[in-house]
Scaffold this active site. Structure first.
Site, PDB file in Angstrom:
ATOM      1  N   GLY A  12       0.798  -1.247   0.000  1.00 24.84           N
ATOM      2  CA  GLY A  12       0.000   0.000   0.000  1.00 24.84           C
ATOM      3  C   GLY A  12       0.815   1.274   0.000  1.00 24.84           C
ATOM      4  N   ASN A  14       1.602   2.992  -2.654  1.00 28.29           N
ATOM      5  CA  ASN A  14       0.909   3.923  -3.561  1.00 28.29           C
ATOM      6  C   ASN A  14      -0.319   4.525  -2.884  1.00 28.29           C
ATOM      7  OD1 ASN A  14       1.851   4.267  -6.501  1.00 28.29           O
ATOM      8  ND2 ASN A  14       2.262   2.101  -6.064  1.00 28.29           N
ATOM      9  N   HIS A 105       0.002   0.274 -13.563  1.00 24.29           N
ATOM     10  CA  HIS A 105       0.735  -0.951 -13.916  1.00 24.29           C
ATOM     11  C   HIS A 105       2.205  -0.589 -14.099  1.00 24.29           C
ATOM     12  CE1 HIS A 105       1.105  -5.028 -15.463  1.00 24.29           C
ATOM     13  NE2 HIS A 105       1.981  -4.510 -16.326  1.00 24.29           N
ATOM     14  N   ASP A 146      -5.276  -5.246 -18.123  1.00 22.35           N
ATOM     15  CA  ASP A 146      -4.287  -4.260 -18.589  1.00 22.35           C
ATOM     16  C   ASP A 146      -4.507  -3.800 -20.029  1.00 22.35           C
ATOM     17  OD1 ASP A 146      -3.056  -4.587 -16.097  1.00 22.35           O
ATOM     18  OD2 ASP A 146      -1.806  -6.224 -16.839  1.00 22.35           O
ATOM     19  N   GLU A 175       5.930   5.950  -9.964  1.00 20.99           N
ATOM     20  CA  GLU A 175       4.489   5.790  -9.696  1.00 20.99           C
ATOM     21  C   GLU A 175       3.977   6.876  -8.749  1.00 20.99           C
ATOM     22  OE1 GLU A 175       3.784   0.994 -10.268  1.00 20.99           O
ATOM     23  OE2 GLU A 175       4.232   1.725  -8.266  1.00 20.99           O
TER      24      GLU A 175
HETATM   25  C1  GAR Z   1       2.795  -1.243  -7.782  1.00 21.57           C
HETATM   26  O1  GAR Z   1       4.073  -1.222  -8.284  1.00 21.57           O
HETATM   27  C2  GAR Z   1       1.805  -1.367  -8.902  1.00 21.57           C
HETATM   28  O2  GAR Z   1       2.244  -0.803 -10.100  1.00 21.57           O
HETATM   29  C3  GAR Z   1       1.675  -2.845  -9.050  1.00 21.57           C
HETATM   30  O3  GAR Z   1       1.718  -3.300  -7.736  1.00 21.57           O
HETATM   31  C4  GAR Z   1       2.544  -2.481  -6.962  1.00 21.57           C
HETATM   32  C5  GAR Z   1       1.855  -2.183  -5.656  1.00 21.57           C
HETATM   33  O4  GAR Z   1       2.742  -1.561  -4.760  1.00 21.57           O
HETATM   34  N1  GAR Z   1       0.454  -3.179  -9.733  1.00 21.57           N
HETATM   35  C6  GAR Z   1       0.383  -4.175 -10.651  1.00 21.57           C
HETATM   36  O5  GAR Z   1       1.313  -4.857 -10.922  1.00 21.57           O
HETATM   37  C7  GAR Z   1      -0.981  -4.353 -11.295  1.00 21.57           C
HETATM   38  N2  GAR Z   1      -0.918  -5.237 -12.404  1.00 21.57           N
HETATM   39  P1  GAR Z   1       2.214  -0.881  -3.418  1.00 21.57           P
HETATM   40  O6  GAR Z   1       1.335  -1.846  -2.715  1.00 21.57           O
HETATM   41  O7  GAR Z   1       3.433  -0.562  -2.637  1.00 21.57           O
HETATM   42  O8  GAR Z   1       1.462   0.328  -3.826  1.00 21.57           O
END
Ligand code: GAR
Length: 346
Positions: A12, A14, A105, A146, A175
């Site tokens: 989490g 992001n 993504h 996607d 991101e």
């Molecule tokens: C992020 O890097 C996001 O881009 C990826 O999961 C991670 C979550 O990180 N999402 C995917 O791969 C979706 N296909 P977080 O939990 O630290 O935010």
């Protein structure tokens, strides 16, 4: 205030970045975070920020997605934001929020997307393929993994010796930069509800014509007083105006009232300009001066005539002196009392 719901399954970072980004302003707010993992790291992060979280098991996402729609609608959600959400989003939810579900993504889609391509799997594939660049994509969510319309993308070059971990760390930073901006862009694309004009429309709207009010009421006694005396009068602050005593009439029956003067607090009355006072004294002195001189002259004549034996002449001079003393006194009083009001009327 636009409300967003974040869907997350993992750490989490992001979600936390988005929540912090919008915490300062008052236009966008993270309303709730939904997770399909009971012990996901995102729950702890959101608890620290006092943001509501809901754990919804995979079974509900698959079998009762309408309950999730109800929850999102109940919360008044404008945009659903996937941030590391590792579960299929039912068409029931997508249809309830058309053009309102976005995902991030960690690659330059359409490269390295699709089923099984998420998180570190993506970075491992990119490094293994010897790519020179990767990136981040924010896109609309559709029923196919996607493959929805791309909203924003940013490139992240690979550097020699990159491992999936080092790449992932730089991708994460990209991101954090991109996703809040993409959320704002997605919200700005949403049509305004028919009864709510957009900010631009509000800014460009012609001024609302002022409806004529009721005819002016006749002036109150207080207002007329205030106008006559040229003092400020605020009817709203006059609960009970002070009373000017009228001889023989008790205060309650007297109809003549003065403009309100606050009993305490700042004195709002207009101050008399200092020049008025100065002129008043000068004019009074001048008006008294000539009759005063005449009175002195006649009183000196009284004694000289008396010494000369002109008793009748001494009496006349004495009467003249008395008259000029009275004239001097009357003129002095009149000029002193009338000069200020007369000059204010002028
Ligand atoms: C992020 O890097 C996001 O881009 C990826 O999961 C991670 C979550 O990180 N999402 C995917 O791969 C979706 N296909 P977080 O939990 O630290 O935010």
């Amino acid at each position: 205030m636009k409300k967003i719901a974040i869907l997350a399954s993992g750490s989490g970072t992001n979600a936390e970045n988005i929540a912090r980004f919008f915490a300062e302003g008052n236009r966008i707010r993270v309303e709730v975070v939904l997770t399909n993992r009971e012990h996901a790291g995102v729950i702890e992060r959101m608890n620290r920020m006092n943001i509501d979280t809901e754990y919804i098991p995979n079974r509900v996402w698959d079998e009762n997605p309408e309950r999730i729609v109800e929850l999102l609608e109940f919360r008044g959600i404008d945009l659903v934001v996937l941030a590391g959400f590792m579960h299929y989003v039912s068409p029931v939810i997508l249809n309830a929020f058309p053009g309102r579900v976005i995902n991030i993504h960690p690659s330059l889609l359409p490269a390295y997307g699709g089923k099984g391509m998420w998180g570190h799997h993506v970075h491992e594939a990119v490094v293994a393929a010897g790519e020179t660049e990767s990136g981040v994509t924010v896109h609309y969510v559709t029923e196919e993994f996607d493959s929805g319309e791309i909203l924003m993308q940013t490139r992240v070059p690979l550097i020699p010796g990159d491992t999936p971990e080092t790449l992932e760390s730089r991708i994460h930073k990209a991101e954090y930069e991109l996703y809040p901006r993409a959320i704002v862009a997605a919200l700005n694309r949403l049509p305004s509800p028919p009864d709510l004009p957009s900010q631009e429309e509000i800014a460009e709207a012609p001024p609302v014509p002022v409806t004529p009010g009721p005819p002016a009421l006749p002036k109150s006694v207080e207002e007329e007083w205030a106008e006559t005396l040229k003092v400020k009068y605020d009817p709203s602050s006059s609960a009970v105006p002070p009373h000017i005593p009228v001889p023989g009439i008790p205060p309650a029956q007297s109809e003549t009232v003065a403009p309100t003067v606050p009993v305490s607090g700042p004195d709002n009355r207009e101050q008399m300009p200092p020049a008025y006072l100065l002129w008043s004294i000068l004019v009074t002195l001048c008006c008294c001066f000539l009759p005063g001189i005449a009175a002195i002259v006649f009183s000196t004549m009284v004694s000289s005539r008396y010494h000369n034996g002109d008793i009748e002449g001494a009496r006349r001079a004495s009467r003249q002196a008395e008259i000029w003393i009275i004239v001097s006194f009357v003129l002095g009083v009149l000029t002193a009392s009338l000069y200020v009001p007369l000059s204010m009327v002028g």
